[in-house]
Design an enzyme around this catalytic site. Structure first.
Site, PDB file in Angstrom:
ATOM      1  CD  GLU A 187       6.076  -8.175  -6.874  1.00  0.00           C
ATOM      2  OE1 GLU A 187       6.517  -7.889  -7.997  1.00  0.00           O
ATOM      3  OE2 GLU A 187       5.282  -7.443  -6.242  1.00  0.00           O
TER       4      GLU A 187
ATOM      5  CG  HIS B 292       2.392  -6.970  -8.274  1.00  0.00           C
ATOM      6  ND1 HIS B 292       3.007  -6.253  -7.275  1.00  0.00           N
ATOM      7  CD2 HIS B 292       1.156  -6.449  -8.396  1.00  0.00           C
ATOM      8  CE1 HIS B 292       2.171  -5.343  -6.812  1.00  0.00           C
ATOM      9  NE2 HIS B 292       1.037  -5.432  -7.486  1.00  0.00           N
TER      10      HIS B 292
ATOM     11  CD  GLU C 136      -2.664   1.202  -0.102  1.00  0.00           C
ATOM     12  OE1 GLU C 136      -3.127   0.227  -0.723  1.00  0.00           O
ATOM     13  OE2 GLU C 136      -2.711   2.360  -0.568  1.00  0.00           O
TER      14      GLU C 136
ATOM     15  CB  CYS D 271       2.374  -2.270  -7.748  1.00  0.00           C
ATOM     16  SG  CYS D 271       0.637  -1.902  -7.587  1.00  0.00           S
TER      17      CYS D 271
ATOM     18  CB  ILE E  89      -3.049  -6.293  -7.613  1.00  0.00           C
ATOM     19  CG1 ILE E  89      -2.979  -7.740  -8.123  1.00  0.00           C
ATOM     20  CG2 ILE E  89      -3.887  -6.219  -6.339  1.00  0.00           C
ATOM     21  CD1 ILE E  89      -2.243  -8.673  -7.241  1.00  0.00           C
ATOM     22  NE  ARG E  90      -6.694  -1.253  -3.960  1.00  0.00           N
ATOM     23  CZ  ARG E  90      -7.529  -0.264  -3.656  1.00  0.00           C
ATOM     24  NH1 ARG E  90      -8.819  -0.385  -3.841  1.00  0.00           N
ATOM     25  NH2 ARG E  90      -7.062   0.854  -3.147  1.00  0.00           N
TER      26      ARG E  90
END
Lengths: 194, 297
Positions: A176, A174, A47, A78, A133-134
């Site tokens: 990873e 991502h 986040e 991200c 993701i978002r």
């Protein structure tokens, strides 16, 4: 050669296990002291507001910024991309401002709009399976920022999702999470070159 | 992105969001104002609900999904992920929450269950988190499609004892599986009442295939760090923040203790002068009928 992974919050363990599988030594970075021992830095997914606030409270922003400006190879995924950038389209949060870009957070929508897809990356022979993701995208970039991959939104507009500026590499997605080592390989190669 | 290779709601995408929450604190909030306090304190997500567990416990009666207007107000107030709770087995509450755009649904024992069966979570694009007291329960939930697990510590008590029990149980059961021979896996699956394939996967990997957070009774920075040192991936804090004397300070302190969970000096520093923690309840004074963790299994 040691790659530091910023370990304030997020999926830093996934980056560490990917780097370990490549035979690269890693170090969890939580303080400015830890950072001194790293030759390169990965800023993980997570986040971005949480990571930014903790980095700010624990005096990491200045030291990371300085190292980036001195040419430390850095990969942000991200939240890491957001943290590296100059600013966000809306709202204020602590950022490093070393990547000449304005990012749009949650650009694709909410979690139900998160997706995975094959992504063509300039310089890579095979496409990358990319998990968004978002995820953010780049809304504006400076002339010194090189675009390595883009996605087209529902309105047909193209947005950068993987960019390079000097030794800084930033992705909206991502690597990873899929075990694809190619971006991490680029990071490691730029340490060898420095 | 609408090309042929694009997929939404895959296991990777659902489990992936939980990966991003790791090392963070998810805070219970009942309105937009609390959500903004949580975000400013460094929460990695918020859980929107009608009442915090301590108030649900005090209030009694049937506890249901939060008012959609309230959930929407919270979604609009913050940029971090917003979770919301549905009742166990209430698949229509889950459909409603998905349509509102929440980022994760907690099929939660804190609310009043409506069915012995849990929701078929594979049927949704939005990911689900579920509580588990032990490995068998976790694997049944993952089998139903849960993309994240949390301990099922006794909610609204400010007492972390049950969450500790659940996490220790989980660790021991996983460790035991890794010592088994291949021909012993089926009996282990029978004893755990868990899907064979998942049991077999864990015997091999030695770890849950999804993220596992601590939840239930966490009230102090030390509680959060305790759960992290026991191997949790992150922390949910329910009543512990907004039922304390200074929610903002306590929220920040719990966030910092979760990041620096191995650093006693830093945890000591953030724990100083935090004011009143929430008043706790001793679990042995709770009758079984009031134990929320026994709901759904």
């Amino acid at each position: 050669m040691t790659v530091g992974v910023l370990a304030l919050q997020g999926d830093f363990r996934e980056h560490i296990s990917l780097l370990t599988s490549m035979g690269v030594a890693t170090l969890e970075v939580r303080t400015a002291e830890d950072l001194k021992l790293a030759d390169a830095l990965v800023i993980p997914g997570g986040e971005s507001t949480t990571i930014g606030k903790l980095a700010d409270r624990y005096g990491l922003i200045g030291p990371i910024r300085e190292r980036c400006q001195q040419g430390m190879p850095t990969l942000g995924t991200c939240a890491g991309m957001i943290f590296l950038a100059e600013s966000t389209v809306s709202g204020h949060q602590p950022q490093l401002g070393v990547l000449n870009a304005v990012v749009e957070r949650n650009a694709f929508g909410r979690q139900v709009d998160s997706f995975e897809a094959d992504l063509t990356v300039i310089g890579l022979a095979e496409p990358m399976r990319a998990v968004f993701i978002r995820a953010p995208w780049m809304e504006k970039i400076g002339s010194d920022v090189e675009i390595l991959a883009t996605v087209v939104d529902l309105k047909g507009c193209e947005h950068p999702v993987l960019v390079r500026q000097g030794r800084i590499l930033a992705s909206s997605f991502h690597p990873e999470l899929t075990g694809d080592t190619r971006l991490h390989q680029m990071l490691v190669e730029s340490i060898d070159a420095s | 992105m609408t090309d042929a290779t694009t997929q939404h709601g895959t296991e990777k995408v659902k489990r992936g969001l939980a990966e991003m929450l790791k090392g963070g604190v998810i805070m219970d909030v009942v309105n937009a104002e609390q959500a903004m306090i949580a975000e400013a304190a460094g929460a990695c997500a918020v859980m929107s609900l009608e009442r915090v567990p301590a108030d649900i416990r005090a209030h009694g009666g049937v506890a249901r999904m939060a008012d959609p207007a309230k959930v929407e107000a919270i979604i609009n107030a913050v940029s971090i992920p917003v979770m919301a709770k549905s009742r166990i087995g209430h698949f229509v509450e889950a459909q409603i929450l998905q349509s509102l755009g929440v980022d994760y649904i907690d099929e939660s024992e804190v609310l009043s269950p409506v069915d012995d069966n849990h929701i078929d979570k594979h049927a949704y694009t939005v990911p689900f988190v579920c509580g588990a007291k032990n490995l068998g329960e976790a694997l049944r939930r993952i089998g139903e499609g849960a993309a994240m697990i949390r301990t099922k510590g006794e909610p609204g008590t400010g007492n972390v004892v049950e969450a500790v029990k659940h996490m220790r149980m989980m660790n021991t059961q996983i460790r035991n599986l890794t010592t088994l021979m291949p021909d012993e896996i089926m009996n282990a699956a029978r004893d755990l009442r868990a899907p064979y394939d998942l049991v077999s996967e864990i015997a091999e990997s030695g770890t849950l295939p999804v993220v596992n957070f601590a939840a239930g009774g966490i009230a102090t920075p030390a509680d959060a760090a305790l759960m992290m040192q026991l191997g949790c991936d992150g922390v949910f804090v329910g009543s512990g923040i907004f039922k304390s004397g200074d929610p903002s300070e306590r929220a920040e302190a719990i966030v910092e203790a979760t990041t620096f969970y191995q650093d006693a000096e830093k945890i000591a520093k953030v724990s100083r002068n935090l004011g009143e923690a929430m008043v706790g309840i001793n679990i042995d004074t709770l009758p079984e009928s009031e134990m929320m963790q026994l709901r759904g299994s």
